[in-house]
Write an enzyme that holds these catalytic residues in place. Structure first.
Site, mmCIF file in Angstrom:
data_model
loop_
_atom_site.group_PDB
_atom_site.id
_atom_site.type_symbol
_atom_site.label_atom_id
_atom_site.label_comp_id
_atom_site.label_asym_id
_atom_site.label_seq_id
_atom_site.Cartn_x
_atom_site.Cartn_y
_atom_site.Cartn_z
ATOM 1 N N ASP A 1 -13.929 6.350 -3.214
ATOM 2 C CA ASP A 1 -14.624 6.147 -4.503
ATOM 3 C C ASP A 1 -13.612 5.751 -5.574
ATOM 4 O O ASP A 1 -13.861 4.866 -6.398
ATOM 5 C CB ASP A 1 -15.346 7.435 -4.954
ATOM 6 C CG ASP A 1 -16.644 7.677 -4.194
ATOM 7 O OD1 ASP A 1 -17.165 6.733 -3.573
ATOM 8 O OD2 ASP A 1 -17.142 8.827 -4.236
ATOM 9 N N GLN B 1 -10.949 -26.078 -8.382
ATOM 10 C CA GLN B 1 -11.765 -27.253 -8.720
ATOM 11 C C GLN B 1 -11.216 -27.947 -9.979
ATOM 12 O O GLN B 1 -11.127 -29.169 -10.039
ATOM 13 C CB GLN B 1 -13.223 -26.812 -8.934
ATOM 14 C CG GLN B 1 -14.220 -27.954 -8.948
ATOM 15 C CD GLN B 1 -14.340 -28.642 -7.580
ATOM 16 O OE1 GLN B 1 -13.958 -28.093 -6.555
ATOM 17 N NE2 GLN B 1 -14.831 -29.867 -7.578
ATOM 18 N N GLU C 1 -11.482 -1.644 1.614
ATOM 19 C CA GLU C 1 -12.019 -0.463 0.906
ATOM 20 C C GLU C 1 -13.538 -0.552 0.755
ATOM 21 O O GLU C 1 -14.128 -0.136 -0.242
ATOM 22 C CB GLU C 1 -11.286 -0.243 -0.418
ATOM 23 C CG GLU C 1 -9.810 0.018 -0.147
ATOM 24 C CD GLU C 1 -9.073 0.817 -1.187
ATOM 25 O OE1 GLU C 1 -9.717 1.522 -1.966
ATOM 26 O OE2 GLU C 1 -7.826 0.746 -1.183
ATOM 27 N N GLY C 2 -14.154 -1.082 1.820
ATOM 28 C CA GLY C 2 -15.609 -1.239 1.857
ATOM 29 C C GLY C 2 -15.993 -2.657 1.494
ATOM 30 O O GLY C 2 -15.699 -3.126 0.395
HETATM 31 N N1 CAA Z 1 -18.557 11.482 -1.667
HETATM 32 C C1 CAA Z 1 -18.818 12.656 -1.057
HETATM 33 N N2 CAA Z 1 -19.489 12.735 0.113
HETATM 34 C C2 CAA Z 1 -19.928 11.582 0.662
HETATM 35 C C3 CAA Z 1 -19.684 10.332 0.073
HETATM 36 C C4 CAA Z 1 -18.980 10.300 -1.149
HETATM 37 N N3 CAA Z 1 -18.707 9.158 -1.780
HETATM 38 N N4 CAA Z 1 -20.221 9.362 0.851
HETATM 39 C C5 CAA Z 1 -20.788 9.991 1.891
HETATM 40 N N5 CAA Z 1 -20.595 11.326 1.769
HETATM 41 C C6 CAA Z 1 -21.077 12.381 2.666
HETATM 42 C C7 CAA Z 1 -22.599 12.382 2.716
HETATM 43 O O1 CAA Z 1 -23.140 13.164 1.670
HETATM 44 C C8 CAA Z 1 -22.866 12.998 4.094
HETATM 45 O O2 CAA Z 1 -22.675 14.385 4.030
HETATM 46 P P1 CAA Z 1 -23.846 15.412 4.481
HETATM 47 O O3 CAA Z 1 -24.150 15.078 5.906
HETATM 48 O O4 CAA Z 1 -23.220 16.759 4.283
HETATM 49 O O5 CAA Z 1 -25.007 15.142 3.578
HETATM 50 C C9 CAA Z 1 -21.720 12.456 4.935
HETATM 51 O O6 CAA Z 1 -20.670 12.113 4.007
HETATM 52 C C10 CAA Z 1 -22.089 11.221 5.704
HETATM 53 O O7 CAA Z 1 -22.498 10.251 4.773
HETATM 54 P P2 CAA Z 1 -23.420 9.016 5.159
HETATM 55 O O8 CAA Z 1 -24.591 9.503 5.970
HETATM 56 O O9 CAA Z 1 -23.708 8.258 3.913
HETATM 57 O O10 CAA Z 1 -22.456 8.188 6.132
HETATM 58 P P3 CAA Z 1 -22.672 6.810 6.813
HETATM 59 O O11 CAA Z 1 -22.151 6.894 8.188
HETATM 60 O O12 CAA Z 1 -24.074 6.315 6.595
HETATM 61 O O13 CAA Z 1 -21.626 5.858 6.031
HETATM 62 C C11 CAA Z 1 -20.852 4.289 4.379
HETATM 63 C C12 CAA Z 1 -21.778 5.462 4.716
HETATM 64 C C13 CAA Z 1 -20.986 4.167 2.858
HETATM 65 C C14 CAA Z 1 -21.296 2.991 5.034
HETATM 66 C C15 CAA Z 1 -19.391 4.637 4.755
HETATM 67 O O14 CAA Z 1 -19.216 4.659 6.149
HETATM 68 C C16 CAA Z 1 -18.382 3.662 4.178
HETATM 69 O O15 CAA Z 1 -17.988 3.780 3.016
HETATM 70 N N6 CAA Z 1 -17.893 2.661 4.986
HETATM 71 C C17 CAA Z 1 -16.830 1.792 4.562
HETATM 72 C C18 CAA Z 1 -15.499 2.395 4.866
HETATM 73 C C19 CAA Z 1 -14.386 1.845 4.038
HETATM 74 O O16 CAA Z 1 -14.493 1.666 2.841
HETATM 75 N N7 CAA Z 1 -13.255 1.613 4.681
HETATM 76 C C20 CAA Z 1 -12.088 1.188 4.006
HETATM 77 C C21 CAA Z 1 -10.894 1.557 4.795
HETATM 78 S S1 CAA Z 1 -9.477 1.947 3.808
HETATM 79 C C22 CAA Z 1 -8.843 0.469 3.280
HETATM 80 O O17 CAA Z 1 -9.456 -0.569 3.372
HETATM 81 C C23 CAA Z 1 -7.546 0.586 2.591
HETATM 82 C C24 CAA Z 1 -6.807 -0.687 2.480
HETATM 83 O O18 CAA Z 1 -6.256 -1.186 3.400
HETATM 84 C C25 CAA Z 1 -6.659 -1.332 1.184
#
Ligand code: CAA
Length: 380
Positions: free
Chosen positions: A240, A336, A363-364
């Site tokens: 986040d 462009q 980061e998503g």
């Molecule tokens: N804060 C707190 N808790 C959270 C949360 C958040 N922002 N997001 C999800 N959760 C919790 C949920 O509440 C849930 O908990 P409960 O079961 O207790 O209710 C649990 O986590 C699972 O959440 P979801 O059911 O929403 O999970 P999901 O499998 O559906 O995934 C998603 C949701 C948003 C798609 C997530 O998988 C995601 O963000 N994916 C992208 C990953 C990402 O950003 N990767 C980047 C890698 S790092 C990088 O890129 C660094 C770099 O090199 C620059």
């Protein structure tokens, strides 16, 4: 609502701008071309406090707010988006994660050196089969007495080859799904830790992006962050904040594109006048500037919410979603406006486009940001 920055925030912005222009600018294009990591510059960034900006001073950080971080990230990324991502990962994924959810041991042993750049950090969530579907963690950490035995592969890890400490998410209990993932601080170079494939990338080529493999690595129990099962939430909460950093990086690239387009349009003549005098060019410049300002406001708003300890996950997803799109669009428009010169390496705008694209992915992805935003809209 107050749109004025504080004196400290303006001082940090100026310091980052000067550093970027003096230290990063002269070699940015060459490092991009040759895929060279900016070792010396990163060391200096640490000394200036740019690698642990939001870390409390008691842990050697700069003790600044997220607004200052956004301002500095924009200035650094405007000149060198590779340095921008190195800085963003260390600040918002690694230092912030440990500062917020680590214990005293983690803060003393790791945070103090990560905040000053004596150590560099990486964040290892992604795997070959866990990108957007981040909970599909195949890496395992199985408890064995006072240790966990870590096995698996992480990929697309920014700073991975140069990191001294890596935050690794791994499954500790398969039966618990997303609640069976835990987070660990893993030291570079322990037996079984290997930097595997180095990626050859379209953009941000002066930052390192690698795969890491772990084979029977012994991780002390005290290196776990939070309770067992906290790892996925830890990663999501940390991301986040990370998304504010990437939105700022996108902003920096977009602003660089606008400034390059403005400069070129005032130098280049066609049909007997500077191209900046054509309304067709002026409208492009006006649209670029307007969208960049909107992206900047979204990014600063998400930072202000974070600083005020208010919920900011949806706001940071909006900021990243919008700023990354604006960044790609601004780079395309800058090319462009440059015409054929925009397509060749004599001008920097082709690099801006290559660098901008990744902000819609890491980061998503933009699609993941839309999931986060939509879930927040629908939750009540
Ligand atoms: N804060 C707190 N808790 C959270 C949360 C958040 N922002 N997001 C999800 N959760 C919790 C949920 O509440 C849930 O908990 P409960 O079961 O207790 O209710 C649990 O986590 C699972 O959440 P979801 O059911 O929403 O999970 P999901 O499998 O559906 O995934 C998603 C949701 C948003 C798609 C997530 O998988 C995601 O963000 N994916 C992208 C990953 C990402 O950003 N990767 C980047 C890698 S790092 C990088 O890129 C660094 C770099 O090199 C620059």
């Amino acid at each position: 609502m107050n749109f004025d920055f504080t004196e400290t925030q303006l001082m940090i912005k100026d310091m980052a701008k000067k550093f970027a222009e003096d230290v990063l600018a002269p070699s940015a294009a060459e490092r991009d071309e040759k895929e060279v990591f900016p070792y010396e510059a990163v060391k200096q960034m640490g000394e200036l406090g740019l690698l642990g900006m939001m870390v409390p001073e008691q842990y050697n950080g700069a003790g600044l707010d997220t607004i200052s971080y956004v301002l500095a990230m924009e200035e650094i990324s405007k000149v060198d988006a590779s340095a921008g991502v190195i800085m963003s990962v260390n600040n918002s994924l690694v230092c912030y994660g440990i500062a917020e959810w680590g214990n005293d041991f983690h803060k003393d042993k790791y945070l103090k050196e990560l905040a000053t750049g004596k150590k560099l950090g990486a964040f290892a969530l992604s795997e070959p089969e866990a990108g957007s579907d981040a909970s599909n963690q195949k890496t395992t950490a199985i408890r064995d007495g006072d240790f966990y035995i870590l096995n698996g592969t992480k990929n697309f890890i920014t700073n991975g080859a140069n990191a001294d400490a890596v935050l690794v998410m791994a499954t500790t209990d398969k039966t618990k799904g997303v609640h069976g993932i835990s987070a660990f601080i893993v030291d570079k170079g322990i037996p079984g830790f290997e930097v595997a494939k180095k990626e050859r990338k379209l953009g941000i080529r002066s930052s390192d992006t690698v795969s890491l493999s772990f084979t029977d690595c012994k991780i002390p129990v005290e290196n776990r962050i939070g309770d067992e099962g906290f790892g996925f939430k830890f990663a999501m909460k940390t991301l986040d904040g990370g998304r504010i950093g990437i939105a700022s990086q996108a902003l920096g690239i977009a602003q660089a594109s606008l400034e390059a387009a403005l400069k070129y349009s005032k130098e280049r003549k066609a049909f007997g006048q500077y191209i900046s005098e054509f309304q067709g060019i002026q409208f492009k410049l006006a649209d670029m500037a307007t969208k960049i300002e909107a992206a900047r406001l979204l990014t600063l708003k998400s930072a202000a919410l974070k600083d005020a300890n208010k919920p900011y996950g949806s706001a940071s997803a909006m900021a990243k979603l919008y700023a990354s799109k604006v960044s790609v669009d601004a780079a395309l428009e800058a090319i462009q406006i440059h015409g054929g010169y925009g397509y060749v390496k004599d001008y920097p705008v082709e690099r801006y486009l290559r660098d901008a694209k990744i902000t819609e992915i890491y980061e998503g992805t933009s699609e993941v940001q839309r999931i986060v935003i939509a879930r927040s809209l629908l939750k009540d």
